[in-house]
Design a protein around this motif. Structure first.
Motif, PDB file in Angstrom:
ATOM      1  N   UNK A 179       0.897  -1.167   0.231  1.00 58.40           N
ATOM      2  CA  UNK A 179       0.136   0.087   0.048  1.00 58.40           C
ATOM      3  C   UNK A 179       0.792   1.131  -0.136  1.00 58.40           C
ATOM      4  N   UNK A 180       1.961   1.211   0.885  1.00 55.04           N
ATOM      5  CA  UNK A 180       2.824   2.380   0.668  1.00 55.04           C
ATOM      6  C   UNK A 180       3.649   2.571  -0.466  1.00 55.04           C
ATOM      7  N   UNK A 181       3.987   1.649  -1.203  1.00 51.70           N
ATOM      8  CA  UNK A 181       4.713   1.586  -2.540  1.00 51.70           C
ATOM      9  C   UNK A 181       3.443   2.234  -3.445  1.00 51.70           C
ATOM     10  N   UNK A 182       2.042   1.814  -3.542  1.00 51.03           N
ATOM     11  CA  UNK A 182       1.185   2.092  -4.160  1.00 51.03           C
ATOM     12  C   UNK A 182       1.158   3.787  -4.150  1.00 51.03           C
ATOM     13  N   UNK A 183       1.034   4.294  -2.869  1.00 53.42           N
ATOM     14  CA  UNK A 183       0.909   5.556  -2.662  1.00 53.42           C
ATOM     15  C   UNK A 183       2.211   6.405  -3.162  1.00 53.42           C
ATOM     16  N   UNK A 184       3.131   5.848  -3.040  1.00 55.24           N
ATOM     17  CA  UNK A 184       4.550   6.495  -3.223  1.00 55.24           C
ATOM     18  C   UNK A 184       4.209   6.615  -5.052  1.00 55.24           C
ATOM     19  N   UNK A 185       3.755   5.618  -5.741  1.00 61.55           N
ATOM     20  CA  UNK A 185       3.580   5.380  -7.234  1.00 61.55           C
ATOM     21  C   UNK A 185       2.861   6.522  -7.499  1.00 61.55           C
ATOM     22  N   UNK A 186       1.643   6.532  -6.853  1.00 61.36           N
ATOM     23  CA  UNK A 186       0.520   7.493  -7.193  1.00 61.36           C
ATOM     24  C   UNK A 186       1.080   8.982  -6.911  1.00 61.36           C
ATOM     25  N   UNK A 187       1.523   9.316  -5.724  1.00 62.60           N
ATOM     26  CA  UNK A 187       2.268  10.687  -5.862  1.00 62.60           C
ATOM     27  C   UNK A 187       3.328  10.920  -6.908  1.00 62.60           C
ATOM     28  N   UNK A 211       3.194   9.972  -9.891  1.00 64.44           N
ATOM     29  CA  UNK A 211       2.501  10.287 -11.002  1.00 64.44           C
ATOM     30  C   UNK A 211       1.643  11.563 -11.144  1.00 64.44           C
ATOM     31  N   UNK A 212       1.306  11.732  -9.788  1.00 66.42           N
ATOM     32  CA  UNK A 212       0.661  13.202  -9.718  1.00 66.42           C
ATOM     33  C   UNK A 212       1.705  14.292  -9.943  1.00 66.42           C
ATOM     34  N   UNK A 213       2.973  14.069  -9.425  1.00 64.57           N
ATOM     35  CA  UNK A 213       4.109  15.029  -9.846  1.00 64.57           C
ATOM     36  C   UNK A 213       4.394  15.173 -11.423  1.00 64.57           C
ATOM     37  N   UNK A 214       4.331  13.916 -11.997  1.00 64.17           N
ATOM     38  CA  UNK A 214       4.609  13.918 -13.475  1.00 64.17           C
ATOM     39  C   UNK A 214       3.482  14.710 -14.037  1.00 64.17           C
ATOM     40  N   UNK A 215       2.147  14.688 -13.674  1.00 69.27           N
ATOM     41  CA  UNK A 215       1.100  15.253 -14.510  1.00 69.27           C
ATOM     42  C   UNK A 215       1.035  16.595 -14.166  1.00 69.27           C
ATOM     43  N   UNK A 216       1.885  17.133 -13.081  1.00 74.16           N
ATOM     44  CA  UNK A 216       1.819  18.904 -12.909  1.00 74.16           C
ATOM     45  C   UNK A 216       2.567  19.616 -13.999  1.00 74.16           C
TER      46      UNK A 216
END
Length: 97
Positions: A82-90, A92-97
């Motif tokens: 779950x921590x890895x998934x959160x880190x990956x989501x984070x 992805x959000x940084x890349x989309x900015x």
């Protein structure tokens, strides 16, 4: 031409022959050294490729160890995933900015 001149010419020719022989020896040695350098460069390239492969294998092994599940660590492993998934989501959000 005097006898002295002939002797000087012979000495000069002898020294020139020695110089040519030394040149041939140095040229041969230089060629051998160039071959050795080329062989070492090839070995360095091969070892660098091997190092890169080993680093990649090590990274994969580390990642697999993170996800390794034993009977007692299922909850801990779920938290890690779950921590890895959160880190990956984070990320992805940084890349989309």
């Amino acid at each position: 031409m005097t006898e002295e001149d002939s002797r000087l010419i012979e000495q000069f020719e002898g020294k020139i022959r020695k110089l040519v022989d030394l040149y041939d020896v140095v040229k041969s040695s230089n060629s051998d050294l160039r071959s050795q350098i080329e062989a070492k460069n090839e070995e360095i390239k091969r070892l660098n490729l091997e190092l890169t492969d080993l680093k990649e294998s090590y990274q994969r092994l580390k990642q697999s160890k993170v996800l390794e599940v034993s009977g007692h660590d299922i909850d801990d492993t779920k938290r890690r995933v779950a921590g890895l998934v959160r880190e990956i989501d984070h990320c992805i959000k940084l890349l989309n900015v």
